[in-house]
Write a protein that holds these residues in place. Structure first.
Motif, PDB file in Angstrom:
ATOM      1  N   ASP A   1       0.794  -1.264   0.292  1.00 47.62           N
ATOM      2  CA  ASP A   1      -0.116   0.094  -0.589  1.00 47.62           C
ATOM      3  C   ASP A   1       1.217   1.372  -0.157  1.00 47.62           C
ATOM      4  O   ASP A   1       0.578   2.649   0.053  1.00 47.62           O
ATOM      5  CB  ASP A   1      -0.703  -0.051   1.104  1.00 47.62           C
TER       6      ASP A   1
ATOM      7  N   ASN B   1      -4.537   8.027  -2.477  1.00 51.30           N
ATOM      8  CA  ASN B   1      -3.446   7.609  -1.673  1.00 51.30           C
ATOM      9  C   ASN B   1      -2.720   8.150  -1.044  1.00 51.30           C
ATOM     10  O   ASN B   1      -1.201   7.601  -1.731  1.00 51.30           O
ATOM     11  CB  ASN B   1      -3.220   5.870  -1.858  1.00 51.30           C
TER      12      ASN B   1
ATOM     13  N   ASN C   1      -1.575  10.087   1.581  1.00 44.21           N
ATOM     14  CA  ASN C   1      -1.355  10.276   2.564  1.00 44.21           C
ATOM     15  C   ASN C   1      -0.887   9.580   3.265  1.00 44.21           C
ATOM     16  O   ASN C   1      -1.179   8.695   3.611  1.00 44.21           O
ATOM     17  CB  ASN C   1      -3.033  10.928   3.497  1.00 44.21           C
TER      18      ASN C   1
ATOM     19  N   CYS D   1      -0.459   8.457   5.854  1.00 45.59           N
ATOM     20  CA  CYS D   1      -0.781   8.549   7.437  1.00 45.59           C
ATOM     21  C   CYS D   1      -1.368   6.985   7.273  1.00 45.59           C
ATOM     22  O   CYS D   1      -1.182   6.337   8.509  1.00 45.59           O
ATOM     23  CB  CYS D   1      -1.262   9.347   7.985  1.00 45.59           C
ATOM     24  N   ASN D   2      -1.738   6.663   6.491  1.00 46.04           N
ATOM     25  CA  ASN D   2      -2.938   6.207   6.244  1.00 46.04           C
ATOM     26  C   ASN D   2      -1.793   4.093   5.789  1.00 46.04           C
ATOM     27  O   ASN D   2      -2.641   2.977   5.272  1.00 46.04           O
ATOM     28  CB  ASN D   2      -3.839   6.090   5.044  1.00 46.04           C
ATOM     29  N   TRP D   3      -0.534   4.149   5.642  1.00 45.87           N
ATOM     30  CA  TRP D   3       0.191   3.412   4.862  1.00 45.87           C
ATOM     31  C   TRP D   3       0.609   2.425   5.931  1.00 45.87           C
ATOM     32  O   TRP D   3       0.673   2.813   7.514  1.00 45.87           O
ATOM     33  CB  TRP D   3       1.350   3.676   4.076  1.00 45.87           C
ATOM     34  N   THR D   4       0.645   1.346   5.658  1.00 42.74           N
ATOM     35  CA  THR D   4       1.092   0.748   6.671  1.00 42.74           C
ATOM     36  C   THR D   4       2.824   0.729   7.541  1.00 42.74           C
ATOM     37  O   THR D   4       3.306   1.256   6.781  1.00 42.74           O
ATOM     38  CB  THR D   4       1.276  -0.903   5.834  1.00 42.74           C
TER      39      THR D   4
ATOM     40  N   SER E   1      -1.137  13.118  15.103  1.00 42.54           N
ATOM     41  CA  SER E   1      -3.551  13.288  14.759  1.00 42.54           C
ATOM     42  C   SER E   1      -3.124  14.913  14.449  1.00 42.54           C
ATOM     43  O   SER E   1      -4.347  15.110  13.898  1.00 42.54           O
ATOM     44  CB  SER E   1      -3.653  13.010  16.137  1.00 42.54           C
TER      45      SER E   1
ATOM     46  N   ASP F   1      -0.984  15.740  10.812  1.00 37.07           N
ATOM     47  CA  ASP F   1      -0.893  14.907   9.476  1.00 37.07           C
ATOM     48  C   ASP F   1       1.017  14.274   9.798  1.00 37.07           C
ATOM     49  O   ASP F   1       1.485  13.951   8.039  1.00 37.07           O
ATOM     50  CB  ASP F   1      -1.552  15.060   8.820  1.00 37.07           C
TER      51      ASP F   1
END
Length: 988
Positions: A46, A53, A55, A57-60, A66, A69
Motif C-alpha cells: 500500500d 492514496n 497521505n 498516514c494511512n500506510w502500513t 493526529s 498529519d
C-alpha cells in the motif's frame, strides 16, 4: 473581488503547506522502499502514491501526528524485509522513531549517512543481520532516548560516543559479538533506566565500580558477558533496580552485603558464576524480591531463617555446597512455585508442610542428604508438575496423595530407601517420565498403567517388584525407555511389543521372565538397546531381530535359549553383543568368528566354529566316512544348483558385465565390478545404516576394500538415493589426504554400490567409545589423538576453503572420521553434504540458507533451533564436539554429565572450576586470574599425560570451546582451526 477573512486565509495556507509536506514524505517513503528495501511478502504494497492514496498516514507501519498529519514514526517490525539500512527515512524532518526489528536487513551502518538521523529519539534494529563495527553517533544525537541493536552481528568495542548520550534511557546491545571489556564510560549515562549488555562476547573484565552512579537503573542485564572479579560494593547504590541479572559469568568472591540496600529488587540472578562464601544476611531485607537464583556457584553455609522467610516465587540454590537443615518456615511461604536446591549437602528431614500453603509446580531436592519421609502435601495446590527427589536417604511409603496429583508429568525418586507398595493411581498419572529405581518398593505393575498415555520413560530397576508384565503396557505408544531390570518379574514378554513403535531401550535383565522372545520385536525400528540377560527365556533367537536398523546393544546371556544363531544378526552394527551361557547349538556364523566376539558365545557347549578357541571346532575327525558321503552329496547338489542358477538367472558374477550396469571409476584401480559381486555376502557384512550395508571385501590380490551397497530394487529407500548422489557428486571430485577415497561406483536396476579404500582401524567413535576389545587398537595416547584432530581439521578446511564450490559436510562426528592402519584420519560419509552457493547482496557475500536440519544428536550446532541460515560454522561446532571427545573419551551425551547436560556444557563447567594445586601426575596452568584450573576430571583417564602433553591438551581445549561457541560468528573458520592446532603443536 472577494474578501477572505485573515484567519481563514492563514488556515488555507497552512493546509496547503501540510498537504505539500505530506506528499513529500510519501515520495521519500516510496523512494526508500524502491532503492533500499526488498519486500518479498508484499507487506508494504500500500506504499503507493495514487489519486486517493497520497497521505502516508494511512500506510502500513506509519504513525502520524493526529493534529497535523506529520509522519513521526516508522515501525516495520517482523515484515520479512531484506536490504540495507534505510538512511533515506531520516529525510522526513518530523520523524522521531525508526523501528525495524525482526527482519533480514544486513550490511554495515556508516556514520556519515547516519548523521541524517540526528533528530531521532528512538532507534530499534533488533533481530536483523547488521554487521561490522557498531555505528558511531555524532554529538548531534543529543535527543536519543532509546537505542536497541540486540541480536545482530555487530563486532568491535563499544565506541566512546555511546558514553555521550546524555538523554539516553535505554541501551540494548544484547546478543552481539563485541570486543573489549564493559566500558566504564557508560556510567556517564545517568538517565539510563535499562542497560542491556547480555550474551556479548566481551573479553574478561570486571563490572565497573562507577556503575554505582546509574541510580535510575531499573534493569541491569549483564548475563553471559565474560565478567570476572568481584561484584563491587557500589552495586548497593542502584536503589531503583527491579531486575539485576549477572548470571553465567566468571564472578568471584562473596556476594557484597550492600546488595541488601536494593529494596525495590524483584529479581536477582547470580547463577553460574564462581561466587564463594555464605549468603549475606542482608539478602533477607529484600522483601520485594520474588525470584532468587544463586545456583551453580561455590556458596557454602546454612540457609538462615531470615532468608528462608522471604516470600519468593522461585527459590534456586542448586549446585552449591550448602549444608545444614532447612528452616521449617520455608514451607509456609504462600508464593512458592519453584523450589530447586539439588546438588548440595542439606541434611535432616524435609519440612512436612511443603506445598500446603502454596501452588508448587517444581520441587527438586535431589542429590542431598535428606532422610525421613516425603512431605505428604506437595501437590495440595494441584499444580505440581515436576517431583525430583533422587539421590537422598528418604524412606517410608510414597504418600497416597501423590496418586491424586493429576498435574504431575515428571517424577524422579530413584536412589533412596522408599518401601512399600506404589499407590495404584500413581501408576496412572499422565507422566512423561517415572523413575523409581534403586529403592525397596514392591508389588506389581497394574494393568491400569495403560492410562499413562504419554509415558516416555519407565525406569523402576533395582526394587522388589514382581508379577507379570501387564499386556496393557503396550497401550503406551510414547514409550522410549523401559528399564525393569533387577526385580522379580515373571511370566513372558508381551507379544504386543510391536505396538511400541518409539521404543529405544529395553532393559529387563536379572528377573525371572520365561517364555520365548517375541518375533514382533522387529517392529520396534527405533530400538538401540535390548538387554534380556539373566532370565529364564527359552526357544530360539528370532531372526527378525537382525532387521532392527539401529540396534547396537544386544545381550541375551544367562538364559535357556536354544537353536542356531540366526545369520541375520550379522546385519546389526553391535557395540555390545552377548549370547553366552545359553543352550545354543550349530555353527557360529562366520561373520561372528572373530576374537572380538569370542566372549559372546562362551557357555554354549553345542556351538562350534572353524578356528575360535576355546569354541570347539565344527569338523569332527571321528566320522570321516560319513563326512565324505555328506560331502559328495553336497557337491553334487551344489553343482546341480549352479547349473540351474546359470540357466535361469545369468548371475551378476559372470565375467561378462551386464550392459545395464553403469560403472564410474574415480581412481586408478586394478579390479573390476566382477571381482566385487561374489563377495557381497552376509559373512562379509561389517556394518549397516539407513541407506544400506557395508561389506569388507578382500580381493585375490590381497587388497581390502570397503563396499557400501545401498538399498535397491522396488523398495528402494529415497534416502539411499540421496546418499548415492551426494557421495558420487562430492567424493568423485574431491582429492585430499584426509578425506576418504571413493574408488568407483556401480549402479544397476536392482543394486548400487560405492567402493572405498578400507580403513583398518574403523571409526574414531568406535576406537574411543566401543566396549568391544580391539586387539589392533590400544587406548589412544595424546600424540595420536592430536594427530587425528589435526588431520580431520585439515580435511574439513579443504572442503570449506579450497574446494570449488565450497562444501559443508553437515554430519561431522567421530563415527564419520575413519582411521587407516597408521591411525591417519579420513573424513567420511558425505551422504548429507551440500555444496554452498554464495549469493552476493549489496556487496556482501552470504551463504544461502539450508532447507532442513541435518546432523547427529549431540553434534548439532545450537543455531539450528532458531535459524535456517546454516553455513560452514555448523561444521566447526561439530568438529569442536569431536575435539572434546578426544580430550574426555566420552560420548557427546554421556549419561555421566547429568540431567540436560551435554559434553559442551560439561567441558565448559570443568574448564571454569577452581581447584587447589594439581594432583600428582597432572600439570597445572595458571590462568589470567591467577587461579589454578584443575582439568583432571575432564581428561580421559585412559591417557597418561606428561606435563608438556597436559599443557598441549589445555590449549586444544581452548580451541574446542571456541569452536562450540553459541554464536556462529564467534567460531573460527576451519582454516583458522588448523592454524591454531599447528601453533599448539609448536609447544613441542
Amino acid at each position: 473581488m472577494i474578501n477572505i477573512p485573515t484567519s481563514l486565509f492563514l488556515l488555507l495556507v497552512l493546509s496547503c503547506i501540510l498537504q505539500v509536506s505530506s506528499n513529500g514524505d510519501a515520495e521519500i517513503l516510496t523512494r526508500v522502499k524502491r532503492s533500499r528495501l526488498l519486500d518479498p511478502e508484499g507487506n508494504l504494497n500500500d506504499w503507493l502514491i495514487t489519486g486517493d492514496n497520497r497521505n502516508p498516514c494511512n500506510w502500513t507501519g506509519i504513525t502520524c501526528n493526529s493534529q497535523n498529519d506529520a509522519v513521526t514514526a516508522i515501525d516495520l517490525s517482523d515484515y520479512g524485509l531484506f536490504g540495507g539500512f534505510p538512511y533515506g527515512f531520516c529525510r522526513i524532518r518530523t520523524l522521531i522513531n525508526i523501528t525495524l526489528s525482526k527482519n533480514n536487513l544486513n550490511g554495515t551502518i556508516d556514520s556519515s549517512p547516519l548523521s541524517l538521523c540526528s533528530r531521532i529519539q528512538v532507534l530499534i534494529l533488533t533481530g536483523n543481520i547488521f554487521s561490522g563495527k557498531l555505528p558511531e553517533f555524532s554529538p548531534e544525537f543529543r535527543n536519543l532516548l532509546v537505542l536497541e541493536l540486540e541480536s545482530n552481528l555487530f563486532s568491535g568495542e563499544i565506541p566512546e560516543s555511546y558514553g555521550k548520550f546524555t538523554s539516553l534511557r535505554l541501551l540494548n546491545l544484547n546478543g552481539n559479538s563485541l570486543g573489549g571489556i564493559v566500558p566504564a564510560f557508560l556510567s556517564n549515562l545517568t538517565e539510563l533506566t535499562r542497560l542491556e549488555l547480555a550474551y556479548v562476547g566481551f573479553e574478561p573484565g570486571p563490572i565497573p565500580a562507577t556503575f554505582g552512579s546509574l541510580t535510575k537503573l531499573s534493569n541491569l542485564h549483564l548475563t553471559n558477558s565474560n565478567l570476572v572479579g568481584e561484584i563491587p560494593d557500589s552495586i548497593g547504590n542502584l536503589v531503583s533496580l527491579v531486575n539485576l541479572d549477572l548470571a553465567q559469568n566468571g564472578l568471584t568472591g562473596e556476594i557484597p552485603e550492600s546488595i541488601g540496600k536494593l529494596k525495590s529488587l524483584n529479581q536477582l540472578e547470580l547463577f553460574d558464576n564462581k561466587l564463594t562464601g555464605k549468603l549475606p544476611e542482608s539478602i533477607g531485607d529484600l522483601t520485594a524480591m520474588r525470584n532468587f537464583d544463586v545456583s551453580q556457584n561455590n556458596l557454602t553455609g546454612e540457609l538462615t531463617e531470615k532468608i528462608a522467610s522471604l516470600q519468593l516465587v522461585s527459590f534456586h540454590l542448586n549446585d552449591n555446597f550448602f549444608s545444614g537443615e532447612l528452616p521449617r518456615v520455608i514451607a509456609l511461604n504462600p508464593n512458592l512455585v519453584e523450589f530447586k536446591i539439588f546438588n548440595n549437602g542439606f541434611t535432616g528431614t524435609l519440612p512436612r508442610r511443603f506445598g500446603k500453603f502454596s501452588g508448587l509446580t517444581l520441587f527438586d531436592v535431589s542429590t542431598n542428604k535428606f532422610s525421613g519421609k516425603l512431605p505428604p502435601h506437595l501437590c495440595y495446590g494441584k499444580r505440581l508438575g515436576n517431583l525430583i527427589t533422587f539421590g537422598n536417604r528418604l524412606s517410608g511409603d510414597i504418600p497416597e496423595s501423590y496418586g491424586e496429583c493429576g498435574s504431575l508429568n515428571y517424577v524422579r525418586m530413584a536412589d533412596n530407601k522408599l518401601s512399600g507398595l506404589v499407590p495404584v493411581k500413581f501408576w496412572e498419572l499422565p507422566l512423561t517420565r517415572l523413575e523409581l529405581s534403586n529403592n525397596q518398593l514392591q508389588g506389581s505393575i497394574p494393568s491400569s498403567i495403560s492410562n499413562a498415555r504419554v509415558l516416555s520413560q519407565l525406569e523402576i530397576s533395582g526394587n522388589k517388584f514382581s508379577g507379570e508384565i501387564p499386556v496393557r503396557i503396550c497401550d503406551l505408544g510414547e514409550l522410549r525407555v523401559v528399564d525393569l531390570s533387577r526385580n522379580r518379574f515373571s511370566g513372558s514378554l508381551p507379544s504386543c511389543i510391536n505396538r511400541l513403535k518409539n521404543l529405544e531401550r529395553v532393559d529387563m535383565q536379572e528377573n525371572m521372565i520365561a517364555g520365548e522372545i517375541p518375533s514382533s520385536v522387529s517392529s520396534c525400528v527405533k530400538l538401540t538397546e535390548l538387554n534380556l540377560s539373566y532370565n529364564r527365556l527359552r526357544g530360539g533367537i528370532p531372526p527378525e531381530i537382525g532387521e532392527l536398523p539401529v540396534l547396537n546393544y544386544l545381550d541375551l546371556s544367562k538364559n535357556r535359549i536354544s537353536g542356531e544363531i540366526p545369520s541375520e544378526l550379522l546385519k546389526l552394527k553391535l557395540n555390545q553383543f552377548n549370547l553366552s551361557d545359553n543352550k545354543l547349538s550349530g555353527k557360529i556364523p562366520s561373520g561372528f568368528q572373530q576374537d572380538v566376539f569370542k566372549q559372546s558365545f562362551l557357555g554354549n557347549p553345542n556351538l562350534c566354529a572353524t578356528d575360535m578357541d576355546p569354541i570347539r571346532p565344527c569338523r569332527s575327525k571321528t566320522e570321516p566316512r560319513l563326512i565324505l558321503v555328506i560331502s559328495v552329496v553336497c557337491i553334487v547338489a551344489l553343482i546341480g544348483a549352479l547349473v540351474w542358477l546359470f540357466i535361469k538367472t545369468k548371475p551378476l558374477f559372470q565375467r561378462k558385465p551386464n550392459r545395464t550396469n553403469n560403472v564410474t571409476i574415480f581412481q586408478r584401480i586394478e579390479f573390476t565390478e566382477e571381482d566385487i559381486y561374489p563377495q557381497l555376502t552376509e559373512d562379509n557384512v561389517i556394518g549397516s545404516g539407513g541407506s544400506g550395508l557395508v561389506y569388507r571385501v578382500t580381493l585375490k590380490s590381497g587388497q581390502t576394500l570397503a563396499v557400501k551397497k545401498l538399498w535397491g530394487g522396488p523398495g528402494r529407500k529415497p534416502e539411499s538415493e540421496s546418499v548415492f548422489r551426494s557421495e558420487v557428486e562430492i567424493l568423485g571430485r574431491v582429492r585430499h589426504g584426509n578425506i576418504v577415497k571413493l574408488l568407483m561406483c556401480c549402479s544397476g536396476e536392482e543394486f548400487r554400490f560405492l567402493v572405498y579404500e578400507f580403513m583398518e582401524n574403523g571409526s574414531l567413535g568406535d576406537v574411543l567409545h566401543s566396549e568391544k576389545e580391539r586387539s589392533a587398537v590400544s587406548p589412544l595416547d595424546w600424540t595420536t589423538r592430536f594427530s587425528i584432530a589435526l588431520g580431520a581439521a585439515q580435511g574439513l578446511a579443504y572442503l570449506h576453503h579450497d574446494s570449488v564450490p565450497a562444501i559443508v559436510h553437515r554430519d561431522v562426528k567421530s563415527n564419520n572420521i575413519l582411521l587407516d592402519h597408521e591411525m591417519k584420519p579420513r573424513v567420511a560419509d558425505f551422504g548429507l553434504a551440500k555444496p554452498l552457493r554464495r549469493e552476493v547482496n549489496n556487496g556482501v557475500s552470504d551463504v544461502s540458507p539450508m532447507s532442513c536440519v541435518a546432523g547427529s544428536y549431540g553434534y548439532i550446532a545450537p543455531e539450528y533451533g532458531y535459524t535456517s541460515r546454516v553455513n560452514e560454522k555448523s561444521d566447526v561446532y561439530s568438529f569442536g564436539v569431536v575435539l572434546l571427545e578426544l580430550i574426555t573419551g566420552k560420548r557427546p551425551n554421556d549419561s555421566s554429565f547429568g540431567e540436560n547436560k551435554d559434553i559442551v556444557k560439561f567441558a565448559m563447567e570443568s574448564a571454569l572450576c577452581y581447584s587447589s594445586p594439581s594432583p600428582e601426575g597432572k600439570a597445572m596452568n595458571q590462568d589470567s586470574l591467577g587461579n589454578f584450573r584443575d582439568l583432571s576430571k575432564l581428561v580421559d583417564p585412559k591417557m597418561e599425560l606428561s606435563t608438556r602433553e597436559y599443557e598441549e591438551m589445555e590449549k586444544v581445549l581452548e580451541i574446542a570451546l571456541l569452536c562450540t561457541s553459541s554464536f556462529p560468528i564467534s567460531r573460527p573458520t576451519m582454516r583458522k582451526v588448523v592454524e591454531l592446532l599447528k601453533e599448539k603443536k609448536a609447544l613441542e
